[in-house]
Each structure stands twice: as structure tokens, then as C-alpha cells.
Design a protein around this motif. Structure first.
Motif, PDB file in Angstrom:
ATOM      1  N   ALA A 176      73.374  73.699  85.933  1.00  0.00           N
ATOM      2  CA  ALA A 176      73.512  75.066  86.455  1.00  0.00           C
ATOM      3  C   ALA A 176      74.967  75.500  86.493  1.00  0.00           C
ATOM      4  CB  ALA A 176      72.883  75.154  87.845  1.00  0.00           C
ATOM      5  N   LEU A 192      76.087  76.225  82.860  1.00  0.00           N
ATOM      6  CA  LEU A 192      75.589  77.500  82.345  1.00  0.00           C
ATOM      7  C   LEU A 192      76.280  78.677  83.024  1.00  0.00           C
ATOM      8  CD1 LEU A 192      71.769  76.702  82.099  1.00  0.00           C
ATOM      9  CD2 LEU A 192      73.367  77.074  80.205  1.00  0.00           C
ATOM     10  N   SER A 193      76.539  78.559  84.322  1.00  0.00           N
ATOM     11  CA  SER A 193      77.251  79.640  85.026  1.00  0.00           C
ATOM     12  C   SER A 193      78.650  79.828  84.450  1.00  0.00           C
ATOM     13  CB  SER A 193      77.327  79.319  86.517  1.00  0.00           C
ATOM     14  OG  SER A 193      76.032  79.245  87.085  1.00  0.00           O
ATOM     15  N   LEU A 232      69.875  79.804  82.434  1.00  0.00           N
ATOM     16  CA  LEU A 232      70.211  79.660  83.847  1.00  0.00           C
ATOM     17  C   LEU A 232      69.034  80.063  84.727  1.00  0.00           C
ATOM     18  CD1 LEU A 232      72.330  79.008  85.979  1.00  0.00           C
ATOM     19  CD2 LEU A 232      73.112  81.400  85.836  1.00  0.00           C
ATOM     20  N   THR A 272      66.551  77.292  84.552  1.00  0.00           N
ATOM     21  CA  THR A 272      67.042  76.147  85.322  1.00  0.00           C
ATOM     22  C   THR A 272      66.806  76.363  86.806  1.00  0.00           C
ATOM     23  OG1 THR A 272      68.730  75.713  83.650  1.00  0.00           O
ATOM     24  CG2 THR A 272      69.076  74.760  85.833  1.00  0.00           C
ATOM     25  N   ARG A 273      67.033  77.569  87.276  1.00  0.00           N
ATOM     26  CA  ARG A 273      66.792  77.851  88.692  1.00  0.00           C
ATOM     27  C   ARG A 273      65.303  77.746  89.037  1.00  0.00           C
ATOM     28  NH1 ARG A 273      70.935  83.036  88.910  1.00  0.00           N
ATOM     29  NH2 ARG A 273      72.847  81.803  89.325  1.00  0.00           N
TER      30      ARG A 273
END
Length: 387
Positions: free
Chosen positions: A207, A210-211, A251, A254-255
Motif C-alpha cells: 500500500a 502504490l501510494s 491501491l 489492496t485496501r
């Protein structure tokens, strides 16, 4: 003994037959049949009875068997008066049977009623009934006082020992059930802790990565847009925008995976509506809605995502119909589009490499099924998984 001991029933576990394997159940059934045949032989072997009397005796034996089953069911449900009524009826049949000449059969049934009363009824009802039954037995039987005392005492002791044995068995079953529940809860706690650990690892690595990519891609987009417009600049900008979009979708997924690992997922039907918010698609939900297991919920979500991805790639602009149906012990998902397909109707694989074939394997691991293929109009994906 205190008052509650006299008025309380044996526990439901004590009144429920202990599970038996098939061999033991067959042996027990054979023993009971052999005992019944022996008693009937003793009653009718001397030839004093006509054929119709023997038939009546057999019918009485079968009726007593059904009566015994009804008595067991009534005691298991803690229904006192029906149980007493059935027991009195069986004792009356036993008395009539003895008076008709089948002494061994009648006495066995009579004494059996006295014993099971002590075993399965509250003592406040069982003791008077058993006492009356054994007093009548002693008077009718007419043996010597020593034989009568030994016989009646043995029957009382046998009934009470059976009661204590049933209570001990019931206590063992309760303790075993509690231990299994504790082990299941412990396993669930350990699984939740492991999922939380994995979620933290994914959050700290994937995460965050990706952020950071999103930040750099956004910065690159702004820098490129400041340059004069050329064919090369426009191509680079298109690629950067596409990469930024893919990073944003990654993202978001993923969350969702982190939420699934932590058991914090939104309801499946809400997820499906969000998934098709920008698509020419319709979502319908049928059946009584209920929470799904993490595995089933995640499978439904992934299959819906993959099916919509394939629809966008191979039937652009087509209408898509998503139907979620809650069944008794299953959940079913149908994704159907109205457009065309690539030649041959092959299953598509998304850019991530995780296509419908992988979804089929995932469904089969859960004990479900996934079927996908072309129809007269468009393509349909059907998923069914236990829930």
C-alpha cells in the motif's frame, strides 16, 4: 437429595442416544431382535395358540416398539404427561399380554417399563411409578420373598445405574462440545491474528509503495502537461495517465484485500453497485441477505471484477446484468452481457493475469462451481459457492 434433583429431568444429552458406528448399531439391532424372537418363542412354542393369536402377539410387539420410540421422544422433549401416558399404556399391554398366556413377554415388558421410568423421568414421577409397578409384579409373580426382594431390588438398582450412566455420558458430551467450541474459538483467534499480521505487512509494503507511485505519477503528469504539446509529449502523457489509473485501481483493490483480511468488508451487494457505478450495468439482489464468510465474499467480488473486465475488453459498450442470489446454503452470482465476443468465445484473462480460470479454481477450493461461456446473446458467468 435436594428438591431440584427430585423434580428435574435428566439432561437432554443424557436422554439422547450416544452416536454409534454402523457395526455397533447393527449388532445392537440384532441383539434386540434375537431377544424379541426368544420371548415370542417362549410364549408360543408349546402350540397352545392359534395362528391368529400369534399374529396378534407379533402386532403387539411391533406396537410396543413404536410406543417405546414415542416414549423416548417425549422424554427427550421433556414432556411429562405424554411420557407417563405412554408408559401406563405399555404397562397395561404388558399386563394383558401376561394374562393372555404370554407370561415371559408380558413380565419382560412390565419390568422394562419400571426400569426406563427410573432412567428417563424426573425422580418425583419415576419413583412412585416404579414402586407401583414392582409391587404389582411381586404380587402377580408370586415367587418367594427372597427372590422377589432380589429381583425388585436389582431392577431398581439397574434403572438408577442406567440413569447415572446416562447423566455421566451427557456430561461428557457437554464437556466435549465445550472443548470443541473452545478449540474452534482459539483457532479463529489465531487465524484472525495471522490475518492481521499479513494485513499489516501488505499495508506497510504494497500500500505504501502504490501510494508513493501515485504521488510520483501525479507529479510526472503535471510536469508533462507544462511542456508544449507534441505527438511524443501526448503519448507520454497518455501512458502516465494510464499508469496512474492502474496504480489507483491497484491501491483500491489492496485496501479491499486489507479490509477482507481484517473482516471489515462492506456488504457484497454494496460492492457490486459501486463496481458498476460507471458502467452501463444493472445489479439485482434476490433472497434473504446475510453476512458471508470472508472466503465466499472475496470470491464473489473477484469473479464480478473479472467478469466486468472481460466484458469491457471484449464487448465494449454492451449492457451488463449482474444478479446476486442468496440461497439456503449457497450464494450465486450471474454476470451476463448483451454484446459480442472474440472469435471462439475464449475466456479472457485480465491484465493482472488472474482470469476466470483462476476464479474457477478458487470456487472449487471452496466447494463451489464456476461456469462461463457464450450464449445466443453475449457471454454469461455463473458462480455458486457455499455460504
Amino acid at each position: 437429595m435436594n428438591g431440584s434433583t427430585w423434580t428435574s429431568w435428566p439432561s437432554r444429552e443424557a436422554l439422547t442416544r450416544a452416536p454409534q458406528n454402523r457395526v455397533r448399531a447393527t449388532i445392537a439391532r440384532f441383539v434386540w431382535i434375537a431377544v424379541l424372537v426368544g420371548l415370542l418363542w417362549d410364549a408360543f412354542a408349546d402350540g397352545r395358540f392359534a395362528l391368529w393369536q400369534i399374529a396378534i402377539g407379533l402386532a403387539v410387539a411391533v406396537g410396543c416398539g413404536f410406543g417405546g420410540r414415542a416414549f423416548v421422544r417425549a422424554t427427550r422433549e421433556h414432556r411429562l404427561w405424554p411420557a407417563l401416558g405412554i408408559l401406563v399404556l405399555l404397562m397395561t399391554v404388558a399386563f394383558v399380554t401376561r394374562e393372555a398366556g404370554a407370561a415371559a413377554l408380558g413380565i419382560t415388558l412390565w419390568c422394562g417399563c419400571a426400569v426406563v421410568a427410573l432412567e428417563r423421568l424426573p425422580l418425583s414421577a419415576a419413583v412412585p411409578l416404579t414402586a407401583v409397578a414392582l409391587i404389582v409384579y411381586a404380587v402377580v409373580k408370586g415367587d418367594g420373598w427372597l427372590t422377589t426382594v432380589i429381583t425388585t431390588g436389582s431392577l431398581c438398582l439397574g434403572g438408577y445405574v442406567l440413569r447415572l450412566d446416562a447423566e455421566a455420558r451427557g456430561s461428557s458430551q457437554r464437556l466435549l462440545a465445550q472443548e470443541r467450541a473452545a478449540r474452534k474459538a482459539e483457532a479463529g483467534t489465531a487465524a484472525l491474528a495471522e490475518r492481521s499480521r499479513i494485513a499489516r505487512e501488505i499495508h506497510d509494503v504494497l500500500a505504501h509503495s502504490l501510494s508513493a507511485q501515485l504521488v510520483h505519477l501525479e507529479a510526472a503528469r503535471l510536469l508533462i502537461e507544462r511542456e508544449p504539446s507534441t505527438e511524443f509529449r501526448d503519448q507520454v502523457l497518455e501512458r502516465v495517465v494510464a499508469a496512474r489509473s492502474m496504480a489507483r485501481e491497484g491501491l483500491a483493490e489492496t485496501r479491499q484485500a486489507l479490509s477482507a483480511l481484517r473482516g471489515e468488508m462492506t456488504p457484497v451487494e454494496d460492492f457490486l453497485r459501486q463496481l458498476v457505478a460507471d458502467e452501463p450495468a444493472e445489479v439485482s439482489v434476490a433472497g434473504e441477505r446475510r453476512p458471508l464468510s470472508a472466503e465466499a465474499s472475496q470470491t464473489v467480488r473477484r469473479v464480478a471484477q473479472e467478469a466486468l473486465t472481460n466484458a469491457r475488453k471484449h464487448a465494449p459498450g454492451a449492457s451488463v446484468f449482474v444478479r446476486l442470489r442468496y440461497e439456503t446454503d449457497m450464494v450465486a452470482l450471474e454476470v451476463r452481457d448483451s454484446g459480442g465476443r472474440l472469435p471462439g468465445g475464449e475466456l479472457a484473462v485480465s491484465g493482472s493475469g488472474y482470469g476466470l480460470l483462476g476464479m474457477r479454481e478458487r470456487a472449487e477450493l471452496l466447494g463451489g462451481t464456476l461456469e462461463a461461456g457464450p450464449e445466443k446473446e453475449g457471454f454469461v458467468v455463473n458462480l455458486r459457492v457455499p455460504a
